[in-house]
Design a protein around this motif. Structure first.
Motif, PDB file in Angstrom:
ATOM      1  N   LEU A   1      -0.730 -12.734  15.054  1.00  0.00           N
ATOM      2  CA  LEU A   1      -1.354 -11.504  15.535  1.00  0.00           C
ATOM      3  C   LEU A   1      -1.150 -10.366  14.546  1.00  0.00           C
ATOM      4  O   LEU A   1      -2.069  -9.566  14.304  1.00  0.00           O
ATOM      5  CB  LEU A   1      -0.773 -11.129  16.903  1.00  0.00           C
ATOM      6  N   PHE A   2       0.037 -10.283  13.967  1.00  0.00           N
ATOM      7  CA  PHE A   2       0.294  -9.253  12.963  1.00  0.00           C
ATOM      8  C   PHE A   2      -0.621  -9.429  11.747  1.00  0.00           C
ATOM      9  O   PHE A   2      -1.177  -8.460  11.212  1.00  0.00           O
ATOM     10  CB  PHE A   2       1.759  -9.291  12.521  1.00  0.00           C
ATOM     11  N   ILE A   3      -0.765 -10.662  11.307  1.00  0.00           N
ATOM     12  CA  ILE A   3      -1.610 -10.935  10.150  1.00  0.00           C
ATOM     13  C   ILE A   3      -3.067 -10.602  10.461  1.00  0.00           C
ATOM     14  O   ILE A   3      -3.791 -10.029   9.632  1.00  0.00           O
ATOM     15  CB  ILE A   3      -1.464 -12.406   9.726  1.00  0.00           C
ATOM     16  N   SER A   4      -3.504 -10.954  11.667  1.00  0.00           N
ATOM     17  CA  SER A   4      -4.869 -10.651  12.066  1.00  0.00           C
ATOM     18  C   SER A   4      -5.107  -9.145  12.081  1.00  0.00           C
ATOM     19  O   SER A   4      -6.133  -8.657  11.593  1.00  0.00           O
ATOM     20  CB  SER A   4      -5.150 -11.245  13.452  1.00  0.00           C
ATOM     21  N   ALA A   5      -4.151  -8.393  12.638  1.00  0.00           N
ATOM     22  CA  ALA A   5      -4.280  -6.933  12.664  1.00  0.00           C
ATOM     23  C   ALA A   5      -4.254  -6.353  11.254  1.00  0.00           C
ATOM     24  O   ALA A   5      -4.997  -5.398  10.951  1.00  0.00           O
ATOM     25  CB  ALA A   5      -3.148  -6.332  13.499  1.00  0.00           C
ATOM     26  N   TYR A   6      -3.442  -6.930  10.393  1.00  0.00           N
ATOM     27  CA  TYR A   6      -3.356  -6.466   8.999  1.00  0.00           C
ATOM     28  C   TYR A   6      -4.700  -6.644   8.299  1.00  0.00           C
ATOM     29  O   TYR A   6      -5.209  -5.719   7.652  1.00  0.00           O
ATOM     30  CB  TYR A   6      -2.259  -7.250   8.284  1.00  0.00           C
ATOM     31  N   LEU A   7      -5.280  -7.821   8.410  1.00  0.00           N
ATOM     32  CA  LEU A   7      -6.552  -8.093   7.744  1.00  0.00           C
ATOM     33  C   LEU A   7      -7.683  -7.252   8.330  1.00  0.00           C
ATOM     34  O   LEU A   7      -8.579  -6.805   7.602  1.00  0.00           O
ATOM     35  CB  LEU A   7      -6.891  -9.580   7.854  1.00  0.00           C
ATOM     36  N   THR A   8      -7.633  -7.022   9.640  1.00  0.00           N
ATOM     37  CA  THR A   8      -8.666  -6.191  10.270  1.00  0.00           C
ATOM     38  C   THR A   8      -8.547  -4.735   9.841  1.00  0.00           C
ATOM     39  O   THR A   8      -9.554  -4.072   9.573  1.00  0.00           O
ATOM     40  CB  THR A   8      -8.560  -6.299  11.805  1.00  0.00           C
ATOM     41  N   ARG A   9      -7.309  -4.257   9.768  1.00  0.00           N
ATOM     42  CA  ARG A   9      -7.085  -2.836   9.428  1.00  0.00           C
ATOM     43  C   ARG A   9      -7.399  -2.535   7.965  1.00  0.00           C
ATOM     44  O   ARG A   9      -7.634  -1.379   7.614  1.00  0.00           O
ATOM     45  CB  ARG A   9      -5.623  -2.494   9.736  1.00  0.00           C
ATOM     46  N   MET A  10      -7.423  -3.564   7.135  1.00  0.00           N
ATOM     47  CA  MET A  10      -7.681  -3.334   5.711  1.00  0.00           C
ATOM     48  C   MET A  10      -9.057  -2.726   5.453  1.00  0.00           C
ATOM     49  O   MET A  10      -9.282  -2.123   4.404  1.00  0.00           O
ATOM     50  CB  MET A  10      -7.566  -4.663   4.939  1.00  0.00           C
ATOM     51  N   GLY A  11      -9.978  -2.887   6.384  1.00  0.00           N
ATOM     52  CA  GLY A  11     -11.317  -2.356   6.195  1.00  0.00           C
ATOM     53  C   GLY A  11     -11.429  -0.866   6.436  1.00  0.00           C
ATOM     54  O   GLY A  11     -12.507  -0.293   6.233  1.00  0.00           O
ATOM     55  N   GLY A  12     -10.354  -0.217   6.862  1.00  0.00           N
ATOM     56  CA  GLY A  12     -10.399   1.216   7.153  1.00  0.00           C
ATOM     57  C   GLY A  12     -10.486   2.062   5.894  1.00  0.00           C
ATOM     58  O   GLY A  12     -10.005   1.679   4.821  1.00  0.00           O
ATOM     59  N   ALA A  13     -11.086   3.237   6.052  1.00  0.00           N
ATOM     60  CA  ALA A  13     -11.250   4.131   4.901  1.00  0.00           C
ATOM     61  C   ALA A  13      -9.927   4.744   4.452  1.00  0.00           C
ATOM     62  O   ALA A  13      -9.802   5.188   3.302  1.00  0.00           O
ATOM     63  CB  ALA A  13     -12.246   5.238   5.255  1.00  0.00           C
ATOM     64  N   ASP A  14      -8.959   4.815   5.351  1.00  0.00           N
ATOM     65  CA  ASP A  14      -7.671   5.420   5.020  1.00  0.00           C
ATOM     66  C   ASP A  14      -6.676   4.398   4.488  1.00  0.00           C
ATOM     67  O   ASP A  14      -5.485   4.686   4.377  1.00  0.00           O
ATOM     68  CB  ASP A  14      -7.087   6.102   6.256  1.00  0.00           C
ATOM     69  N   TRP A  15      -7.146   3.209   4.165  1.00  0.00           N
ATOM     70  CA  TRP A  15      -6.256   2.138   3.698  1.00  0.00           C
ATOM     71  C   TRP A  15      -6.265   2.089   2.184  1.00  0.00           C
ATOM     72  O   TRP A  15      -7.317   2.045   1.563  1.00  0.00           O
ATOM     73  CB  TRP A  15      -6.739   0.797   4.269  1.00  0.00           C
ATOM     74  N   TRP A  16      -5.099   2.117   1.579  1.00  0.00           N
ATOM     75  CA  TRP A  16      -4.979   1.812   0.159  1.00  0.00           C
ATOM     76  C   TRP A  16      -3.708   1.014  -0.062  1.00  0.00           C
ATOM     77  O   TRP A  16      -2.690   1.245   0.571  1.00  0.00           O
ATOM     78  CB  TRP A  16      -5.016   3.073  -0.708  1.00  0.00           C
ATOM     79  N   GLY A  17      -3.828   0.037  -0.933  1.00  0.00           N
ATOM     80  CA  GLY A  17      -2.741  -0.909  -1.124  1.00  0.00           C
ATOM     81  C   GLY A  17      -1.504  -0.294  -1.745  1.00  0.00           C
ATOM     82  O   GLY A  17      -1.535   0.794  -2.321  1.00  0.00           O
ATOM     83  N   MET A  18      -0.420  -1.016  -1.630  1.00  0.00           N
ATOM     84  CA  MET A  18       0.838  -0.595  -2.229  1.00  0.00           C
ATOM     85  C   MET A  18       1.336  -1.711  -3.140  1.00  0.00           C
ATOM     86  O   MET A  18       1.061  -2.893  -2.909  1.00  0.00           O
ATOM     87  CB  MET A  18       1.885  -0.307  -1.141  1.00  0.00           C
ATOM     88  N   PRO A  19       2.047  -1.367  -4.201  1.00  0.00           N
ATOM     89  CA  PRO A  19       2.520  -2.401  -5.134  1.00  0.00           C
ATOM     90  C   PRO A  19       3.607  -3.259  -4.503  1.00  0.00           C
ATOM     91  O   PRO A  19       4.357  -2.809  -3.635  1.00  0.00           O
ATOM     92  CB  PRO A  19       3.064  -1.589  -6.310  1.00  0.00           C
ATOM     93  N   ILE A  20       3.678  -4.493  -4.946  1.00  0.00           N
ATOM     94  CA  ILE A  20       4.705  -5.413  -4.473  1.00  0.00           C
ATOM     95  C   ILE A  20       5.880  -5.374  -5.449  1.00  0.00           C
ATOM     96  O   ILE A  20       5.713  -5.676  -6.634  1.00  0.00           O
ATOM     97  CB  ILE A  20       4.158  -6.848  -4.369  1.00  0.00           C
ATOM     98  N   PRO A  21       7.061  -4.973  -4.994  1.00  0.00           N
ATOM     99  CA  PRO A  21       8.219  -4.944  -5.905  1.00  0.00           C
ATOM    100  C   PRO A  21       8.504  -6.319  -6.497  1.00  0.00           C
ATOM    101  O   PRO A  21       8.381  -7.343  -5.808  1.00  0.00           O
ATOM    102  CB  PRO A  21       9.367  -4.485  -4.996  1.00  0.00           C
ATOM    103  N   ARG A  22       8.868  -6.340  -7.751  1.00  0.00           N
ATOM    104  CA  ARG A  22       9.205  -7.614  -8.387  1.00  0.00           C
ATOM    105  C   ARG A  22      10.400  -8.281  -7.711  1.00  0.00           C
ATOM    106  O   ARG A  22      10.557  -9.506  -7.793  1.00  0.00           O
ATOM    107  CB  ARG A  22       9.501  -7.392  -9.864  1.00  0.00           C
ATOM    108  N   LEU A  23      11.214  -7.471  -7.066  1.00  0.00           N
ATOM    109  CA  LEU A  23      12.384  -8.026  -6.378  1.00  0.00           C
ATOM    110  C   LEU A  23      11.986  -9.003  -5.283  1.00  0.00           C
ATOM    111  O   LEU A  23      12.762  -9.908  -4.943  1.00  0.00           O
ATOM    112  CB  LEU A  23      13.216  -6.885  -5.796  1.00  0.00           C
ATOM    113  N   LEU A  24      10.779  -8.850  -4.726  1.00  0.00           N
ATOM    114  CA  LEU A  24      10.343  -9.772  -3.682  1.00  0.00           C
ATOM    115  C   LEU A  24      10.214 -11.194  -4.215  1.00  0.00           C
ATOM    116  O   LEU A  24      10.374 -12.156  -3.455  1.00  0.00           O
ATOM    117  CB  LEU A  24       9.011  -9.308  -3.089  1.00  0.00           C
TER     118      LEU A  24
END
Length: 234
Positions: A66-89
């Protein structure tokens, strides 16, 4: 949506395979001989703890789906911009893989009764699990120091929420793993020890699978995979 369906299908296959391995789908009325109450013997009923863990993991898998589904759905919003993934991950992922591998090692040692090697494997799994949680906390600190605060945009909120919930599940498993590690050094019968280690290993492998899916989601690989599946379908 394609990515969610694929994830659910993979999750269902894994749970079905695990249930089959645990003889949950066996038909005792077709088996010769009388039923035995001795645990560990072939044809014995599945321990209640394993059934409970299987149900719990199914619920956890549905929650993260459900979280993943909400994440993918919310990505289409105009106020969405990605964030960098730390190399530590990347390092944290390798640490969690190591922790899962150590528990698989412990599972093998518990079955053959090598107590000293079992203690070493459990300790390695415990230490690497703590390192994973510490690494996740440091990754959060790096992102916040770079200005990616929780309420800045929905991408940040989703990242902190989902990784935080995953971390809480790891923390809960860590408490059980620590208890198993301590009891393996002092008491606990071989049969109960094998069951406890088996449950810990199953839980850890599942949480590793969830983290790999989440990592692919945050890195953007899941989006590319979903687009590819969508193109194949259409």
């Amino acid at each position: 949506m394609s990515a969610i369906l694929i994830f659910l299908a993979v999750l269902a296959c894994i749970i079905g395979w695990w249930m089959t391995r645990q003889r949950l789908t066996s038909k005792p009325w077709l088996e010769a001989g009388q039923a035995r109450d001795v645990q560990g013997m072939q044809g014995s009923p599945l321990p209640t703890a394993k059934i409970g863990l299987g149900i719990f993991l199914a619920v956890v898998g549905a929650l993260f789906t459900l979280f993943i589904s909400a994440y993918l759905t919310r990505m289409g919003g105009a106020d969405w911009w990605g964030m960098p993934i730390p190399r530590l991950l990347w390092v944290n992922t390798a640490v969690l893989v190591t922790s899962s591998g150590a528990l698989q090692w412990a599972k093998t040692e518990a079955r053959v009764g090598r107590h000293e090697a079992l203690n070493t494997a459990l300790s390695a799994a415990l230490v690497t699990a703590v390192l994973f949680l510490a690494g996740q906390a440091v990754a959060w600190w790096q992102l916040m120091s770079a200005g990616y605060i929780l309420a800045d945009n929905p991408a940040n909120s989703f990242f902190y929420m989902i990784t935080g919930i995953h971390g809480l599940h790891i923390l809960g498993g860590l408490l059980v793993l620590g208890r198993t590690t301590m009891r393996a050094r002092y008491d606990l019968s071989p049969q109960k020890l094998r069951l406890s280690v088996d449950l810990c290993a199953t839980y850890w492998h599942f949480m590793l699978l969830v983290w790999l899916v989440l990592f692919a989601l945050f890195a953007g690989w899941a989006n590319s995979f979903a687009d590819l599946c969508r193109q194949l379908i259409t």
